[in-house]
Design a protein around this motif. Structure first.
Motif, PDB file in Angstrom:
ATOM      1  N   LEU A  53      11.141  18.894   4.163  1.00 50.50           N
ATOM      2  CA  LEU A  53      10.940  19.825   3.061  1.00 50.50           C
ATOM      3  C   LEU A  53      11.521  19.236   1.763  1.00 50.50           C
ATOM      4  CD1 LEU A  53      10.042  22.563   1.958  1.00 50.50           C
ATOM      5  CD2 LEU A  53      12.248  23.489   2.680  1.00 50.50           C
ATOM      6  N   GLU A  54      12.699  18.666   1.831  1.00 52.72           N
ATOM      7  CA  GLU A  54      13.301  18.064   0.636  1.00 52.72           C
ATOM      8  C   GLU A  54      12.459  16.893   0.135  1.00 52.72           C
ATOM      9  OE1 GLU A  54      17.320  17.170   1.767  1.00 52.72           O
ATOM     10  OE2 GLU A  54      17.896  19.292   1.778  1.00 52.72           O
ATOM     11  N   ARG A  55      11.946  16.072   1.062  1.00 52.42           N
ATOM     12  CA  ARG A  55      11.100  14.938   0.677  1.00 52.42           C
ATOM     13  C   ARG A  55       9.837  15.435  -0.022  1.00 52.42           C
ATOM     14  NH1 ARG A  55       6.793  13.304   2.852  1.00 52.42           N
ATOM     15  NH2 ARG A  55       7.150  14.347   4.832  1.00 52.42           N
ATOM     16  N   LEU A  56       9.211  16.456   0.538  1.00 50.45           N
ATOM     17  CA  LEU A  56       8.000  17.010  -0.077  1.00 50.45           C
ATOM     18  C   LEU A  56       8.298  17.582  -1.461  1.00 50.45           C
ATOM     19  CD1 LEU A  56       6.005  18.789   2.761  1.00 50.45           C
ATOM     20  CD2 LEU A  56       5.194  17.002   1.237  1.00 50.45           C
ATOM     21  N   GLN A  57       9.417  18.265  -1.597  1.00 51.77           N
ATOM     22  CA  GLN A  57       9.771  18.826  -2.900  1.00 51.77           C
ATOM     23  C   GLN A  57       9.991  17.726  -3.926  1.00 51.77           C
ATOM     24  OE1 GLN A  57      13.033  21.266  -1.531  1.00 51.77           O
ATOM     25  NE2 GLN A  57      11.794  23.141  -1.638  1.00 51.77           N
ATOM     26  N   ILE A  58      10.618  16.623  -3.523  1.00 47.54           N
ATOM     27  CA  ILE A  58      10.816  15.483  -4.427  1.00 47.54           C
ATOM     28  C   ILE A  58       9.468  14.877  -4.810  1.00 47.54           C
ATOM     29  CG2 ILE A  58      11.706  13.113  -4.544  1.00 47.54           C
ATOM     30  CD1 ILE A  58      14.121  14.170  -2.853  1.00 47.54           C
ATOM     31  N   GLU A  59       8.584  14.694  -3.823  1.00 50.25           N
ATOM     32  CA  GLU A  59       7.250  14.139  -4.103  1.00 50.25           C
ATOM     33  C   GLU A  59       6.470  15.043  -5.058  1.00 50.25           C
ATOM     34  OE1 GLU A  59       5.202  13.396  -0.434  1.00 50.25           O
ATOM     35  OE2 GLU A  59       6.645  11.873   0.195  1.00 50.25           O
ATOM     36  N   LEU A  60       6.538  16.346  -4.832  1.00 50.58           N
ATOM     37  CA  LEU A  60       5.822  17.282  -5.706  1.00 50.58           C
ATOM     38  C   LEU A  60       6.394  17.249  -7.123  1.00 50.58           C
ATOM     39  CD1 LEU A  60       5.299  20.333  -3.352  1.00 50.58           C
ATOM     40  CD2 LEU A  60       3.544  18.823  -4.279  1.00 50.58           C
ATOM     41  N   ALA A  61       7.708  17.157  -7.245  1.00 48.41           N
ATOM     42  CA  ALA A  61       8.326  17.073  -8.572  1.00 48.41           C
ATOM     43  C   ALA A  61       7.879  15.796  -9.279  1.00 48.41           C
ATOM     44  CB  ALA A  61       9.844  17.122  -8.452  1.00 48.41           C
ATOM     45  N   GLN A  62       7.804  14.677  -8.548  1.00 56.10           N
ATOM     46  CA  GLN A  62       7.355  13.411  -9.138  1.00 56.10           C
ATOM     47  C   GLN A  62       5.888  13.504  -9.562  1.00 56.10           C
ATOM     48  OE1 GLN A  62       9.231  10.630  -9.879  1.00 56.10           O
ATOM     49  NE2 GLN A  62       7.395  10.062 -10.989  1.00 56.10           N
ATOM     50  N   GLN A  63       5.051  14.109  -8.718  1.00 50.00           N
ATOM     51  CA  GLN A  63       3.638  14.285  -9.071  1.00 50.00           C
ATOM     52  C   GLN A  63       3.487  15.156 -10.312  1.00 50.00           C
ATOM     53  OE1 GLN A  63       1.616  15.741  -5.585  1.00 50.00           O
ATOM     54  NE2 GLN A  63       1.986  13.858  -4.435  1.00 50.00           N
ATOM     55  N   GLU A  64       4.289  16.215 -10.395  1.00 48.84           N
ATOM     56  CA  GLU A  64       4.242  17.088 -11.567  1.00 48.84           C
ATOM     57  C   GLU A  64       4.686  16.328 -12.813  1.00 48.84           C
ATOM     58  OE1 GLU A  64       6.074  21.343 -13.119  1.00 48.84           O
ATOM     59  OE2 GLU A  64       6.269  20.794 -11.014  1.00 48.84           O
ATOM     60  N   HIS A  65       5.738  15.533 -12.689  1.00 52.32           N
ATOM     61  CA  HIS A  65       6.216  14.713 -13.809  1.00 52.32           C
ATOM     62  C   HIS A  65       5.127  13.728 -14.245  1.00 52.32           C
ATOM     63  CE1 HIS A  65       8.153  11.134 -15.560  1.00 52.32           C
ATOM     64  NE2 HIS A  65       8.900  12.026 -16.179  1.00 52.32           N
ATOM     65  N   ASP A  66       4.493  13.062 -13.276  1.00 54.88           N
ATOM     66  CA  ASP A  66       3.430  12.105 -13.588  1.00 54.88           C
ATOM     67  C   ASP A  66       2.245  12.787 -14.278  1.00 54.88           C
ATOM     68  OD1 ASP A  66       5.043  10.228 -12.379  1.00 54.88           O
ATOM     69  OD2 ASP A  66       3.825  10.063 -10.549  1.00 54.88           O
ATOM     70  N   ALA A  67       1.902  13.983 -13.804  1.00 54.46           N
ATOM     71  CA  ALA A  67       0.788  14.718 -14.413  1.00 54.46           C
ATOM     72  C   ALA A  67       1.112  15.082 -15.863  1.00 54.46           C
ATOM     73  CB  ALA A  67       0.480  15.985 -13.604  1.00 54.46           C
ATOM     74  N   HIS A  68       2.346  15.499 -16.118  1.00 56.47           N
ATOM     75  CA  HIS A  68       2.755  15.811 -17.495  1.00 56.47           C
ATOM     76  C   HIS A  68       2.724  14.558 -18.369  1.00 56.47           C
ATOM     77  CE1 HIS A  68       3.688  20.039 -17.256  1.00 56.47           C
ATOM     78  NE2 HIS A  68       4.384  19.853 -16.153  1.00 56.47           N
ATOM     79  N   ALA A  69       3.161  13.434 -17.817  1.00 60.44           N
ATOM     80  CA  ALA A  69       3.152  12.177 -18.582  1.00 60.44           C
ATOM     81  C   ALA A  69       1.709  11.782 -18.927  1.00 60.44           C
ATOM     82  CB  ALA A  69       3.837  11.068 -17.788  1.00 60.44           C
ATOM     83  N   ARG A  70       0.786  11.928 -17.963  1.00 57.03           N
ATOM     84  CA  ARG A  70      -0.634  11.617 -18.241  1.00 57.03           C
ATOM     85  C   ARG A  70      -1.197  12.564 -19.297  1.00 57.03           C
ATOM     86  NH1 ARG A  70      -0.614  10.909 -12.674  1.00 57.03           N
ATOM     87  NH2 ARG A  70      -1.503  12.964 -12.337  1.00 57.03           N
ATOM     88  N   LEU A  71      -0.870  13.829 -19.185  1.00 54.60           N
ATOM     89  CA  LEU A  71      -1.338  14.818 -20.153  1.00 54.60           C
ATOM     90  C   LEU A  71      -0.800  14.511 -21.549  1.00 54.60           C
ATOM     91  CD1 LEU A  71      -2.933  17.431 -20.603  1.00 54.60           C
ATOM     92  CD2 LEU A  71      -0.852  18.686 -20.049  1.00 54.60           C
ATOM     93  N   ASN A  72       0.466  14.147 -21.642  1.00 54.97           N
ATOM     94  CA  ASN A  72       1.045  13.787 -22.941  1.00 54.97           C
ATOM     95  C   ASN A  72       0.388  12.541 -23.510  1.00 54.97           C
ATOM     96  OD1 ASN A  72       2.785  15.962 -22.867  1.00 54.97           O
ATOM     97  ND2 ASN A  72       4.496  14.790 -22.034  1.00 54.97           N
ATOM     98  N   ALA A  73       0.070  11.556 -22.661  1.00 55.67           N
ATOM     99  CA  ALA A  73      -0.591  10.334 -23.128  1.00 55.67           C
ATOM    100  C   ALA A  73      -1.984  10.652 -23.664  1.00 55.67           C
ATOM    101  CB  ALA A  73      -0.667   9.305 -22.005  1.00 55.67           C
ATOM    102  N   VAL A  74      -2.718  11.504 -22.964  1.00 55.35           N
ATOM    103  CA  VAL A  74      -4.055  11.896 -23.418  1.00 55.35           C
ATOM    104  C   VAL A  74      -3.950  12.637 -24.744  1.00 55.35           C
ATOM    105  CG1 VAL A  74      -6.030  13.416 -22.926  1.00 55.35           C
ATOM    106  CG2 VAL A  74      -5.135  11.917 -21.137  1.00 55.35           C
ATOM    107  N   SER A  75      -3.009  13.556 -24.831  1.00 54.38           N
ATOM    108  CA  SER A  75      -2.820  14.326 -26.062  1.00 54.38           C
ATOM    109  C   SER A  75      -2.486  13.404 -27.238  1.00 54.38           C
ATOM    110  CB  SER A  75      -1.708  15.358 -25.852  1.00 54.38           C
ATOM    111  OG  SER A  75      -1.506  16.096 -27.018  1.00 54.38           O
TER     112      SER A  75
END
Length: 188
Positions: A53-75
């Motif tokens: 569960l902790e590993r999945l939560q870390i992976e999800l947080a990283q994916q969310e961070h990456d998605a925000h970084a991609r969104l900021n780059a596009v913006s």
């Protein structure tokens, strides 16, 4: 400890993330039959599940961070983008219309310069000053005996793709190009 794990899995099983939801529901189904039985087995199972569960939560947080970084780059790309200023463009590799490929353009030093200029947004029309996205242009190849029909296409992510629409290996006379895909005649 067991109640905390089951509580965390229950919360995770209601997550909008389908993968986390499916995994947590599966783990809850595996753990519930063992609650209150052999403490060693329950403890080991509980520790593995908590670690997963902790590993999945870390992976999800990283994916969310990456998605925000991609969104900021596009913006940022869209904010600085100007359709008539190639210095504001971020380029993708050259794409070719269906049925065309780079090999359709004779490999000569002059044509390599033309393709390199296309890749970098410096290729211009023979008869039009400047370039901008969304317009078709043509340029001479093969020492002027052929032509390339191209455009710079803005993509939804703010990048620009140089796109080869057609290639003419020769001209019969004047502007009567012999296009590989389109009609014979001037650039279409």
């Amino acid at each position: 400890m067991a109640k905390q794990l089951i509580s965390a899995l229950t919360i995770a099983s209601n997550s909008p993330d389908a993968n986390l939801n499916r995994w947590a529901t599966h783990m809850l189904g595996r753990l519930r039959p063992f609650a209150g039985t052999d403490h060693y087995f329950w403890g080991a199972q509980q520790a593995r599940t908590r670690a997963d569960l902790e590993r999945l939560q870390i992976e999800l947080a990283q994916q969310e961070h990456d998605a925000h970084a991609r969104l900021n780059a596009v913006s940022a790309r869209l904010d600085r983008f100007k359709p008539d200023n190639r210095d504001t463009w971020d380029f993708n590799p050259v794409q070719y219309a269906a049925g065309l490929r780079e090999a359709d353009i004779t490999d000569t030093p002059e044509n390599r310069v033309i393709l390199n200029n296309l890749r970098n947004g410096y290729l211009k029309d023979e008869h039009i000053k400047g370039t901008r996205t969304g317009m078709r242009y043509h340029s001479h190849i093969n020492g002027g005996s052929g032509g390339i029909l191209f455009e710079y296409r803005q993509q939804p992510d703010g990048t620009v793709t140089p796109y080869v629409i057609d290639v003419a290996s020769k001209r019969i006379h004047g502007n009567d190009y012999v296009w590989k895909k389109g009609p014979k005649g001037p650039p279409y």
